[in-house]
Design a protein around this motif. Structure first.
Motif, PDB file in Angstrom:
ATOM      1  N   LEU A 211       0.850  -1.184   0.000  1.00 58.28           N
ATOM      2  CA  LEU A 211       0.000   0.000   0.000  1.00 58.28           C
ATOM      3  C   LEU A 211       0.891   1.240   0.000  1.00 58.28           C
ATOM      4  O   LEU A 211       1.915   1.277   0.669  1.00 58.28           O
ATOM      5  CB  LEU A 211      -0.911   0.025   1.228  1.00 58.28           C
ATOM      6  N   VAL A 212       0.463   2.240  -0.770  1.00 60.55           N
ATOM      7  CA  VAL A 212       1.242   3.471  -0.900  1.00 60.55           C
ATOM      8  C   VAL A 212       0.321   4.658  -0.656  1.00 60.55           C
ATOM      9  O   VAL A 212      -0.778   4.725  -1.204  1.00 60.55           O
ATOM     10  CB  VAL A 212       1.884   3.574  -2.308  1.00 60.55           C
TER      11      VAL A 212
ATOM     12  N   GLY B 180      12.314 -13.027  -9.017  1.00 60.42           N
ATOM     13  CA  GLY B 180      11.113 -13.802  -9.272  1.00 60.42           C
ATOM     14  C   GLY B 180       9.970 -13.455  -8.341  1.00 60.42           C
ATOM     15  O   GLY B 180       8.865 -13.985  -8.469  1.00 60.42           O
ATOM     16  N   GLU B 181      10.216 -12.563  -7.389  1.00 56.30           N
ATOM     17  CA  GLU B 181       9.153 -12.098  -6.490  1.00 56.30           C
ATOM     18  C   GLU B 181       8.192 -11.226  -7.304  1.00 56.30           C
ATOM     19  O   GLU B 181       8.609 -10.477  -8.178  1.00 56.30           O
ATOM     20  CB  GLU B 181       9.794 -11.277  -5.363  1.00 56.30           C
ATOM     21  N   ASP B 182       6.917 -11.325  -7.029  1.00 57.04           N
ATOM     22  CA  ASP B 182       5.899 -10.546  -7.733  1.00 57.04           C
ATOM     23  C   ASP B 182       5.327  -9.524  -6.761  1.00 57.04           C
ATOM     24  O   ASP B 182       4.587  -9.897  -5.844  1.00 57.04           O
ATOM     25  CB  ASP B 182       4.800 -11.468  -8.266  1.00 57.04           C
ATOM     26  N   ILE B 183       5.673  -8.258  -6.940  1.00 58.85           N
ATOM     27  CA  ILE B 183       5.212  -7.199  -6.048  1.00 58.85           C
ATOM     28  C   ILE B 183       4.289  -6.281  -6.824  1.00 58.85           C
ATOM     29  O   ILE B 183       4.626  -5.821  -7.914  1.00 58.85           O
ATOM     30  CB  ILE B 183       6.394  -6.395  -5.476  1.00 58.85           C
ATOM     31  N   ARG B 184       3.133  -6.040  -6.239  1.00 55.29           N
ATOM     32  CA  ARG B 184       2.158  -5.140  -6.852  1.00 55.29           C
ATOM     33  C   ARG B 184       1.828  -4.023  -5.880  1.00 55.29           C
ATOM     34  O   ARG B 184       2.095  -4.125  -4.682  1.00 55.29           O
ATOM     35  CB  ARG B 184       0.916  -5.913  -7.265  1.00 55.29           C
ATOM     36  N   TYR B 185       1.229  -2.979  -6.413  1.00 56.49           N
ATOM     37  CA  TYR B 185       0.995  -1.766  -5.627  1.00 56.49           C
ATOM     38  C   TYR B 185      -0.452  -1.319  -5.688  1.00 56.49           C
ATOM     39  O   TYR B 185      -1.129  -1.508  -6.698  1.00 56.49           O
ATOM     40  CB  TYR B 185       1.908  -0.648  -6.143  1.00 56.49           C
ATOM     41  N   LEU B 186      -0.874  -0.694  -4.589  1.00 57.39           N
ATOM     42  CA  LEU B 186      -2.234  -0.191  -4.469  1.00 57.39           C
ATOM     43  C   LEU B 186      -2.187   1.052  -3.583  1.00 57.39           C
ATOM     44  O   LEU B 186      -1.555   1.027  -2.520  1.00 57.39           O
ATOM     45  CB  LEU B 186      -3.115  -1.269  -3.824  1.00 57.39           C
ATOM     46  N   HIS B 187      -2.805   2.138  -4.052  1.00 57.46           N
ATOM     47  CA  HIS B 187      -2.872   3.321  -3.199  1.00 57.46           C
ATOM     48  C   HIS B 187      -3.718   3.007  -1.968  1.00 57.46           C
ATOM     49  O   HIS B 187      -4.726   2.297  -2.060  1.00 57.46           O
ATOM     50  CB  HIS B 187      -3.470   4.512  -3.961  1.00 57.46           C
ATOM     51  N   ARG B 188      -3.289   3.536  -0.839  1.00 53.73           N
ATOM     52  CA  ARG B 188      -3.993   3.305   0.424  1.00 53.73           C
ATOM     53  C   ARG B 188      -5.457   3.737   0.325  1.00 53.73           C
ATOM     54  O   ARG B 188      -6.344   3.068   0.841  1.00 53.73           O
ATOM     55  CB  ARG B 188      -3.290   4.037   1.564  1.00 53.73           C
ATOM     56  N   SER B 189      -5.722   4.835  -0.358  1.00 53.82           N
ATOM     57  CA  SER B 189      -7.102   5.319  -0.487  1.00 53.82           C
ATOM     58  C   SER B 189      -7.954   4.315  -1.264  1.00 53.82           C
ATOM     59  O   SER B 189      -9.122   4.090  -0.921  1.00 53.82           O
ATOM     60  CB  SER B 189      -7.132   6.690  -1.163  1.00 53.82           C
ATOM     61  N   ALA B 190      -7.396   3.685  -2.282  1.00 53.82           N
ATOM     62  CA  ALA B 190      -8.130   2.669  -3.047  1.00 53.82           C
ATOM     63  C   ALA B 190      -8.370   1.431  -2.182  1.00 53.82           C
ATOM     64  O   ALA B 190      -9.432   0.814  -2.237  1.00 53.82           O
ATOM     65  CB  ALA B 190      -7.379   2.300  -4.317  1.00 53.82           C
ATOM     66  N   ALA B 191      -7.379   1.066  -1.380  1.00 52.89           N
ATOM     67  CA  ALA B 191      -7.534  -0.084  -0.481  1.00 52.89           C
ATOM     68  C   ALA B 191      -8.642   0.178   0.535  1.00 52.89           C
ATOM     69  O   ALA B 191      -9.477  -0.686   0.799  1.00 52.89           O
ATOM     70  CB  ALA B 191      -6.216  -0.383   0.226  1.00 52.89           C
ATOM     71  N   ALA B 192      -8.668   1.381   1.078  1.00 50.46           N
ATOM     72  CA  ALA B 192      -9.715   1.736   2.043  1.00 50.46           C
ATOM     73  C   ALA B 192     -11.089   1.727   1.374  1.00 50.46           C
ATOM     74  O   ALA B 192     -12.074   1.266   1.966  1.00 50.46           O
ATOM     75  CB  ALA B 192      -9.427   3.101   2.655  1.00 50.46           C
ATOM     76  N   ALA B 193     -11.152   2.182   0.145  1.00 53.91           N
ATOM     77  CA  ALA B 193     -12.434   2.245  -0.571  1.00 53.91           C
ATOM     78  C   ALA B 193     -13.024   0.857  -0.818  1.00 53.91           C
ATOM     79  O   ALA B 193     -14.247   0.718  -0.890  1.00 53.91           O
ATOM     80  CB  ALA B 193     -12.258   2.983  -1.900  1.00 53.91           C
ATOM     81  N   ILE B 194     -12.185  -0.164  -0.924  1.00 55.78           N
ATOM     82  CA  ILE B 194     -12.703  -1.521  -1.139  1.00 55.78           C
ATOM     83  C   ILE B 194     -12.784  -2.306   0.168  1.00 55.78           C
ATOM     84  O   ILE B 194     -13.049  -3.510   0.166  1.00 55.78           O
ATOM     85  CB  ILE B 194     -11.896  -2.294  -2.206  1.00 55.78           C
TER      86      ILE B 194
ATOM     87  N   ARG C 193      -6.207 -10.891   0.719  1.00 48.90           N
ATOM     88  CA  ARG C 193      -5.275 -11.172  -0.377  1.00 48.90           C
ATOM     89  C   ARG C 193      -5.974 -11.119  -1.727  1.00 48.90           C
ATOM     90  O   ARG C 193      -5.510 -10.454  -2.654  1.00 48.90           O
ATOM     91  CB  ARG C 193      -4.640 -12.558  -0.193  1.00 48.90           C
ATOM     92  N   ASP C 194      -7.104 -11.791  -1.834  1.00 47.63           N
ATOM     93  CA  ASP C 194      -7.809 -11.846  -3.112  1.00 47.63           C
ATOM     94  C   ASP C 194      -8.263 -10.466  -3.569  1.00 47.63           C
ATOM     95  O   ASP C 194      -8.114 -10.110  -4.742  1.00 47.63           O
ATOM     96  CB  ASP C 194      -8.990 -12.804  -3.029  1.00 47.63           C
ATOM     97  N   ALA C 195      -8.800  -9.674  -2.655  1.00 46.25           N
ATOM     98  CA  ALA C 195      -9.259  -8.325  -3.019  1.00 46.25           C
ATOM     99  C   ALA C 195      -8.076  -7.428  -3.374  1.00 46.25           C
ATOM    100  O   ALA C 195      -8.112  -6.705  -4.382  1.00 46.25           O
ATOM    101  CB  ALA C 195     -10.071  -7.723  -1.878  1.00 46.25           C
ATOM    102  N   ALA C 196      -7.045  -7.465  -2.561  1.00 41.88           N
ATOM    103  CA  ALA C 196      -5.872  -6.619  -2.823  1.00 41.88           C
ATOM    104  C   ALA C 196      -5.235  -6.982  -4.155  1.00 41.88           C
ATOM    105  O   ALA C 196      -4.898  -6.100  -4.963  1.00 41.88           O
ATOM    106  CB  ALA C 196      -4.861  -6.759  -1.685  1.00 41.88           C
ATOM    107  N   TRP C 197      -5.068  -8.258  -4.409  1.00 46.76           N
ATOM    108  CA  TRP C 197      -4.427  -8.713  -5.651  1.00 46.76           C
ATOM    109  C   TRP C 197      -5.244  -8.288  -6.870  1.00 46.76           C
ATOM    110  O   TRP C 197      -4.695  -7.864  -7.878  1.00 46.76           O
ATOM    111  CB  TRP C 197      -4.247 -10.225  -5.613  1.00 46.76           C
ATOM    112  N   HIS C 198      -6.556  -8.388  -6.758  1.00 45.36           N
ATOM    113  CA  HIS C 198      -7.445  -8.022  -7.861  1.00 45.36           C
ATOM    114  C   HIS C 198      -7.308  -6.542  -8.227  1.00 45.36           C
ATOM    115  O   HIS C 198      -7.334  -6.188  -9.408  1.00 45.36           O
ATOM    116  CB  HIS C 198      -8.892  -8.345  -7.495  1.00 45.36           C
ATOM    117  N   HIS C 199      -7.147  -5.691  -7.237  1.00 39.65           N
ATOM    118  CA  HIS C 199      -7.131  -4.245  -7.479  1.00 39.65           C
ATOM    119  C   HIS C 199      -5.727  -3.658  -7.632  1.00 39.65           C
ATOM    120  O   HIS C 199      -5.594  -2.511  -8.080  1.00 39.65           O
ATOM    121  CB  HIS C 199      -7.856  -3.522  -6.344  1.00 39.65           C
ATOM    122  N   ALA C 200      -4.707  -4.392  -7.273  1.00 37.88           N
ATOM    123  CA  ALA C 200      -3.340  -3.862  -7.312  1.00 37.88           C
ATOM    124  C   ALA C 200      -2.787  -3.830  -8.737  1.00 37.88           C
ATOM    125  O   ALA C 200      -3.197  -4.607  -9.593  1.00 37.88           O
ATOM    126  CB  ALA C 200      -2.432  -4.712  -6.427  1.00 37.88           C
ATOM    127  N   ALA C 201      -1.849  -2.912  -8.937  1.00 41.94           N
ATOM    128  CA  ALA C 201      -1.210  -2.754 -10.248  1.00 41.94           C
ATOM    129  C   ALA C 201       0.200  -3.334 -10.201  1.00 41.94           C
ATOM    130  O   ALA C 201       0.889  -3.257  -9.181  1.00 41.94           O
ATOM    131  CB  ALA C 201      -1.135  -1.273 -10.616  1.00 41.94           C
TER     132      ALA C 201
END
Length: 178
Positions: A76-77, A99-113, A157-165
Motif C-alpha cells: 500500500l502506498v 522472481g518475487e511478484d510485487i504489486r501496488y495499491l494506493h492506500r485510499s483505493a484499499a480503504a475504498a474496497i 489477499r484476493d481483493a488486494a491482488w485483484h485491485h493492485a497494479a
C-alpha cells in the motif's frame, strides 16, 4: 509448526516454512529495517540505491522461485508516498529480478474496497498467517492457523491482488521514487 519464529530464524522459515506460496500485504508507512541502513539515509539525500541482488533475502527468494514456489505481495502506498514507500519503489526492481511478484495499491483505493489498511501480514500456503512483532527488545514473527484469521487474510489477499497494479504500471502513474 512453531507459533513464534525468532528473528534469527525468520530467513530459515522463508526457506523451509511453506510449500507453495508466501504472500504479503505491506501496509506500514515506515519500516525500521530499511531506515536503519546507510543506503536508506543516502536515498534520502538523493542517491539512488545500489543494486542488491546478492543480499540474503534476494538469494533465498531466487532459490525458492526457482523451485516453483511463489512469493508475492501487495504494497500500500500513500498519496503522496512516504520516504520509506519511495525507497521501496526504488528498490523493487531487485525484488522482481529474483522472481518475487510485487504489486501496488494506493492506500485510499484499499480503504475504498474495505481492506484492512493497517494489517501487515504474511499468508503462507493459504493456511498460516504470520505477523511481525517488533519491539525494543525482541523481533519475531508470530504464526497462527486460526481458521477465522486465515479466511480473513485470504479474502484480503484476493481483493488486494485483484485491485493492485503491477510495478511497471504503478510506477508510470506516480512521480519518480527519487
Amino acid at each position: 509448526m512453531p507459533s513464534v519464529v525468532s528473528a534469527a530464524r525468520i530467513l530459515d522459515f522463508f526457506r523451509d516454512g511453506f510449500e507453495h506460496t508466501a504472500w504479503r500485504l505491506e501496509t506500514r508507512r515506515e519500516y525500521a529495517a530499511d531506515q536503519e541502513t546507510v543506503e536508506y539515509r543516502q536515498f534520502l539525500q538523493g542517491v539512488a540505491p545500489p543494486r542488491d541482488e546478492d543480499g540474503p533475502w534476494f538469494v533465498n527468494v531466487r532459490a525458492q522461485t526457482a523451485t516453483g514456489r511463489r512469493i508475492a505481495s501487495v504494497r500500500l502506498v500513500d498519496e503522496p508516498a512516504t520516504d520509506n514507500q519511495r525507497y521501496l519503489l526504488a528498490t523493487t526492481p531487485d525484488n522482481l529480478g529474483t522472481g518475487e511478484d510485487i504489486r501496488y495499491l494506493h492506500r485510499s483505493a484499499a480503504a475504498a474496497i474495505g481492506l484492512g489498511c493497517e494489517e501487515d501480514f504474511w499468508l503462507f500456503d493459504s493456511r498460516v498467517v504470520a505477523r511481525f512483532n517488533c519491539n525494543d527488545t525482541d523481533r519475531r514473527m508470530e504464526l497462527t492457523t486460526d481458521p477465522e484469521q486465515v479466511v480473513r487474510a485470504c479474502r484480503i489477499r484476493d481483493a488486494a491482488w485483484h485491485h493492485a497494479a503491477r510495478y511497471e504500471e504503478f510506477i508510470r502513474r506516480v512521480r519518480s521514487p527519487m
